[in-house]
Design a protein around this motif. Structure first.
Motif, PDB file in Angstrom:
ATOM      1  N   ASN A  22       0.673  -1.257  -0.098  1.00 32.35           N
ATOM      2  CA  ASN A  22      -0.082  -0.120   0.030  1.00 32.35           C
ATOM      3  C   ASN A  22       0.953   1.314   0.112  1.00 32.35           C
ATOM      4  OD1 ASN A  22      -3.349  -0.025   1.200  1.00 32.35           O
ATOM      5  ND2 ASN A  22      -2.181  -1.820   0.464  1.00 32.35           N
ATOM      6  N   MET A  23       2.187   1.098   0.600  1.00 33.34           N
ATOM      7  CA  MET A  23       3.037   2.313   0.585  1.00 33.34           C
ATOM      8  C   MET A  23       4.305   1.974   0.526  1.00 33.34           C
ATOM      9  SD  MET A  23       3.212   4.875   3.764  1.00 33.34           S
ATOM     10  CE  MET A  23       1.393   5.523   3.943  1.00 33.34           C
ATOM     11  N   LEU A  24       5.356   3.139  -0.065  1.00 39.49           N
ATOM     12  CA  LEU A  24       6.637   3.161   0.198  1.00 39.49           C
ATOM     13  C   LEU A  24       7.194   4.397   0.485  1.00 39.49           C
ATOM     14  CD1 LEU A  24       9.453   1.993  -0.519  1.00 39.49           C
ATOM     15  CD2 LEU A  24       9.006   2.771  -2.852  1.00 39.49           C
ATOM     16  N   ARG A  25       7.765   4.546   1.577  1.00 41.04           N
ATOM     17  CA  ARG A  25       8.286   5.638   2.088  1.00 41.04           C
ATOM     18  C   ARG A  25       9.741   5.848   1.944  1.00 41.04           C
ATOM     19  NH1 ARG A  25       5.318   8.666   7.065  1.00 41.04           N
ATOM     20  NH2 ARG A  25       4.092   9.068   5.615  1.00 41.04           N
ATOM     21  N   ASN A  26      10.373   6.897   1.518  1.00 44.14           N
ATOM     22  CA  ASN A  26      11.778   7.100   1.773  1.00 44.14           C
ATOM     23  C   ASN A  26      12.035   8.382   2.574  1.00 44.14           C
ATOM     24  OD1 ASN A  26      12.856   5.453  -0.417  1.00 44.14           O
ATOM     25  ND2 ASN A  26      11.664   6.650  -1.786  1.00 44.14           N
ATOM     26  N   ASN A  27      12.793   7.830   3.641  1.00 44.44           N
ATOM     27  CA  ASN A  27      12.992   8.986   4.651  1.00 44.44           C
ATOM     28  C   ASN A  27      14.284   9.814   4.222  1.00 44.44           C
ATOM     29  OD1 ASN A  27      11.109   8.162   6.402  1.00 44.44           O
ATOM     30  ND2 ASN A  27      12.260   6.994   7.281  1.00 44.44           N
ATOM     31  N   LYS A  28      14.177  11.017   4.084  1.00 37.30           N
ATOM     32  CA  LYS A  28      15.199  11.800   3.536  1.00 37.30           C
ATOM     33  C   LYS A  28      15.977  12.327   4.426  1.00 37.30           C
ATOM     34  CE  LYS A  28      13.680  11.787  -0.866  1.00 37.30           C
ATOM     35  NZ  LYS A  28      14.297  11.443  -1.930  1.00 37.30           N
ATOM     36  N   LYS A  29      15.469  12.585   5.657  1.00 37.13           N
ATOM     37  CA  LYS A  29      16.544  13.235   6.615  1.00 37.13           C
ATOM     38  C   LYS A  29      15.839  13.033   8.024  1.00 37.13           C
ATOM     39  CE  LYS A  29      18.534  18.134   6.908  1.00 37.13           C
ATOM     40  NZ  LYS A  29      18.164  19.322   6.366  1.00 37.13           N
TER      41      LYS A  29
END
Ligand code: ZN
Length: 481
Positions: free
Chosen positions: A239-246
């Motif tokens: 349902n979701m893919l999240r990239n944590n940038k900082k």
């Protein structure tokens, strides 16, 4: 005497067996051993105790599973970016999220900060006070996708932890610990037996089913490992893919809690208990807490419209005022999973479900028994009884769904729709979303002249003028940018 001896022996043997095999004690002890190693791997108890504020900047791809314009895959993809900030000591939580997808225009901020809690809508330029803010309830989703914070929780709530067993994830063995947070169902955490990193977690969430999380790409931030990526699965579907940038730790977050004083103050966000509203003779809008249905009385039966959560309670409120007429038809507006949960309730009532032909399969697959009766609408179906005329019209396609059934009472000028034009209040009108703009066009195309627009997620009706204002505001917004 002999008999007594054997009884004594039997009791002794039973006691020894029970003690050595007491599963609860074994499970608690084993969980404790695993948790100790995990805490060390996440920087140690001092570091985790001193971890007070966390801010994470991210970009997300949402896969609209059972929420796309079409009933099946490939699912629509929506991208957002945002920032989440938490302060445990001050019990402050800030979530900013903004759409990066043209068909979904929004930019919102939620601030949980005691009596100064606010919900900001930057497109509408409004801020609504949150009447009953709940820090743990609002921050829970962020904690559940941030392993270091889950470990911090686990450390504080180790007394609720149990060892479930070991399981293989991506070819390596993991210890599985379950524990409960202050709110929500228990959560199972999969820790790698070698690295002690959290790679996977799971919860069974009522009607939703199994919600799973996968954590990837750990990097050290001030001596604590933080994942750079996570995925969310519902019943095995991504349902979701999240990239944590900082990710930033232990910096003051006060700047994020201030609210721009140029924003208009909107009606407070308050609990909205279940209630019944009579909107015309024999026409009722019944609901609360974000989901509403409409009921229309005919000569010898009732037609229900809407299929969101809580249909049985809404039917019960209707029966207080219309006790002797069966609900003959139940109209399901569209195929999205939160709009078809009512199908089972209608099946239980012996009600015939009315749906767009394209949504028939999704709806029949969603109910347990196959006794559900469905009749489909191609473009428009009229129900006449006495002076009453009710029309069920497919006004799709819109930006939200390819087919959308609405209910329209031409004499009364009343209509009911789902997911296109709703609000808690129409005192301050937000610029129309792409879905609302396409809805306004569809109403024109289908020659629907409704004075009052009731909605599946709104406690109050919108007027035709409200919709016009919202569309105008959206035009001005586009012209400016
Ligand atoms: Zn929808």
């Amino acid at each position: 005497m002999k008999k007594q001896f054997y009884t004594l022996m039997a009791m002794l043997v039973f006691n020894i067996t029970a003690n050595s095999q007491n599963l609860t004690q074994q499970s608690v002890d084993k969980a404790g051993t695993v948790i100790d190693k995990v805490i060390e791997a996440y920087g140690g108890s001092d570091k985790l105790n001193n971890l007070n504020t966390v801010s994470v900047e991210f970009e997300t791809t949402n896969y609209a599973v059972n929420q796309s314009r079409k009933p099946g895959p490939p699912w629509d993809e929506n991208k957002t970016k945002g920032l989440t900030v938490i302060d445990f000591e001050k019990q402050q939580f800030i979530a900013k999220v903004e759409s990066l997808t043209a068909t979904q225009e929004f930019k919102n901020t939620t601030i949980i900060n005691g009596d100064n809690s606010q919900q900001i809508d930057y497109r509408a330029q409004t801020t609504a006070p949150i009447a009953e803010p709940d820090f743990m309830n609002t921050a829970g989703p962020f904690i559940r996708v941030t392993p270091a914070l889950l470990v911090k929780q686990l450390m504080q709530r180790a007394h609720t932890a149990h060892y479930l067993g070991q399981s293989e994830v991506d070819g390596s063995m993991h210890d599985v610990i379950s524990f409960v947070m202050e709110v929500g169902p228990s959560i199972s955490l999969y820790f790698d037996q070698k690295s002690h990193m959290l790679n996977k977690s799971e919860r069974v969430v009522g009607a939703f089913g199994m919600v799973g999380y996968r954590f990837h790409d750990y990097q050290q931030v001030d001596g604590i490992p933080f994942n750079q990526r996570f995925e969310l699965f519902v019943n095995g579907q991504n349902n979701m893919l999240r990239n944590n940038k900082k990710t930033i730790l232990n910096l003051p977050i006060a700047a994020h809690t201030t609210v721009n004083n140029k924003l208009t103050i909107a009606a407070p966000i308050e609990p909205d208990p279940l209630s019944r509203q009579k909107i015309s003779e024999g026409v009722y809008h019944i609901g609360g807490n974000g989901t509403y249905a409409m009921f229309i009385e005919m000569d010898d039966h009732v037609v229900a419209v809407g299929g969101t959560a809580g249909i049985p309670e809404r039917i019960a409120l209707l029966k207080e005022v219309v006790p002797n007429k069966p609900i003959k038809y139940g109209v399901l507006t569209h195929h999205h999973n939160d709009h078809i949960v009512g199908a089972q309730a209608y099946a239980d009532e012996g009600t015939v479900v009315i749906a767009a032909a394209a949504h028939e399969k999704v709806i029949s697959d969603s109910t347990e028994n196959k006794t559900l009766k469905i009749e489909t609408v191609k473009t428009r179906r009229k129900f006449n009884s006495g002076d009453r005329e009710l029309q069920i019209i497919d006004i799709g396609p819109t930006e939200h769904t390819e087919h959308l059934l609405i209910a329209y009472l031409p004499k009364e000028g009343i209509m009911f729709e789902a997911d296109h034009f709703g609000a808690r209040s129409f005192e301050h009108i937000a610029p129309a979303s792409p879905a609302a703009r396409s809805f306004a066009k569809s109403l024109k195309r289908n020659n629907i002249k409704a004075k009052s627009i009731f909605s599946a997620h709104s406690p109050v009706a919108a007027s035709a003028d409200n919709l016009k204002t919202a569309v105008e505001k959206a035009k001005n917004l586009t012209n400016k940018s």
